[in-house]
Design a protein around this motif. Structure first.
Motif, PDB file in Angstrom:
ATOM      1  N   CYS A   1       0.853  -1.181   0.000  1.00  0.00           N
ATOM      2  CA  CYS A   1       0.000   0.000   0.000  1.00  0.00           C
ATOM      3  C   CYS A   1       0.898   1.243   0.000  1.00  0.00           C
ATOM      4  CB  CYS A   1      -0.897  -0.015   1.240  1.00  0.00           C
ATOM      5  SG  CYS A   1      -1.788   1.529   1.483  1.00  0.00           S
ATOM      6  N   ASN A   2       0.707   2.140  -0.966  1.00  0.00           N
ATOM      7  CA  ASN A   2       1.519   3.362  -1.042  1.00  0.00           C
ATOM      8  C   ASN A   2       1.307   4.263   0.163  1.00  0.00           C
ATOM      9  OD1 ASN A   2       2.642   2.738  -3.516  1.00  0.00           O
ATOM     10  ND2 ASN A   2       1.025   3.755  -4.673  1.00  0.00           N
TER      11      ASN A   2
ATOM     12  N   GLN B   1       2.485   1.978   3.547  1.00  0.00           N
ATOM     13  CA  GLN B   1       3.799   1.318   3.432  1.00  0.00           C
ATOM     14  C   GLN B   1       3.791  -0.066   4.078  1.00  0.00           C
ATOM     15  OE1 GLN B   1       6.216   2.696   1.451  1.00  0.00           O
ATOM     16  NE2 GLN B   1       4.587   4.144   1.058  1.00  0.00           N
TER      17      GLN B   1
ATOM     18  N   GLN C   1       2.271  -2.380  -5.811  1.00  0.00           N
ATOM     19  CA  GLN C   1       1.810  -1.208  -5.095  1.00  0.00           C
ATOM     20  C   GLN C   1       0.365  -0.913  -5.464  1.00  0.00           C
ATOM     21  OE1 GLN C   1       4.434   2.080  -5.612  1.00  0.00           O
ATOM     22  NE2 GLN C   1       6.172   1.008  -4.761  1.00  0.00           N
TER      23      GLN C   1
ATOM     24  N   GLN D   1      -3.098   1.983  -4.238  1.00  0.00           N
ATOM     25  CA  GLN D   1      -3.488   3.150  -3.464  1.00  0.00           C
ATOM     26  C   GLN D   1      -4.128   2.684  -2.146  1.00  0.00           C
ATOM     27  OE1 GLN D   1      -2.561   6.242  -4.196  1.00  0.00           O
ATOM     28  NE2 GLN D   1      -1.472   5.199  -5.844  1.00  0.00           N
TER      29      GLN D   1
END
Length: 177
Positions: A140-141, A144, A170, A172
């Motif tokens: 998850c951006n 983290q 990755q 959102q």
């Protein structure tokens, strides 16, 4: 009680006096958070649940057992080889407070019957805290953190879209329940 690197190298030893042969989710979360510096490159912490000599079914003696285990480890001994007198735990702790010292707890003869050690890996990632070797994960951006596709209910086209990205691991931030 848990120790890291004292009795077993590069892993966590767990001594649990409650009956049962699995790690519950709250203990798994605590171990993942406490020992994340021991995680391997896959984000897993090796945990060895050491069987203790006696089990109890109520929670009223968990604290006294923990203190007995800690005193034993501090003395350089393995608590899983000890058979404490459960009825004497409280009095022994009170005497320790009165004298300002903690000494080894009273013990009986260890039983000959010993359960096997349970070795497992705890994930420092994902909300499930289970380490699934070879399981695909996505980062998850926003948080983290890494999650298993199954744990965030990401299947089919959504999963394929993430895997086709230039940086496929990755996504959102999502709100997880």
């Amino acid at each position: 009680m848990s120790t890291a690197g004292i009795l077993s190298r590069n892993c966590v030893d767990v001594f649990d006096s409650l009956a049962g042969d699995t790690l519950d989710i709250s203990l798994t979360r605590q171990l993942a958070d406490m020992y994340k510096t021991l995680a391997d490159e896959d984000g897993a912490v090796k945990v060895i649940r050491k069987p203790v000599q006696q089990q109890h079914t109520g929670k009223e003696n968990c604290g006294p057992f923990e203190i007995a285990f800690a005193a034993t480890v501090c003395s350089g001994l393995d608590p899983s080889a000890c058979a404490f007198f459960e009825c004497a735990l409280h009095q022994h702790i009170c005497e320790g407070f009165e004298t300002g010292t903690i000494r080894l707890f009273p013990q009986g003869l260890p039983s000959m019957k010993r359960a096997k050690e349970m070795k497992t890996y705890v994930s420092i990632h994902c909300n499930c805290y289970e380490h699934m070797s070879g399981s695909e994960m996505v980062q998850c951006n926003g948080h983290q953190r890494w999650y298993h596709f199954n744990c965030i209910n990401c299947h089919g086209k959504a999963r394929d879209k993430i895997l086709q990205q230039e940086s496929p691991l990755q996504f959102q931030p999502l709100t997880l329940s």
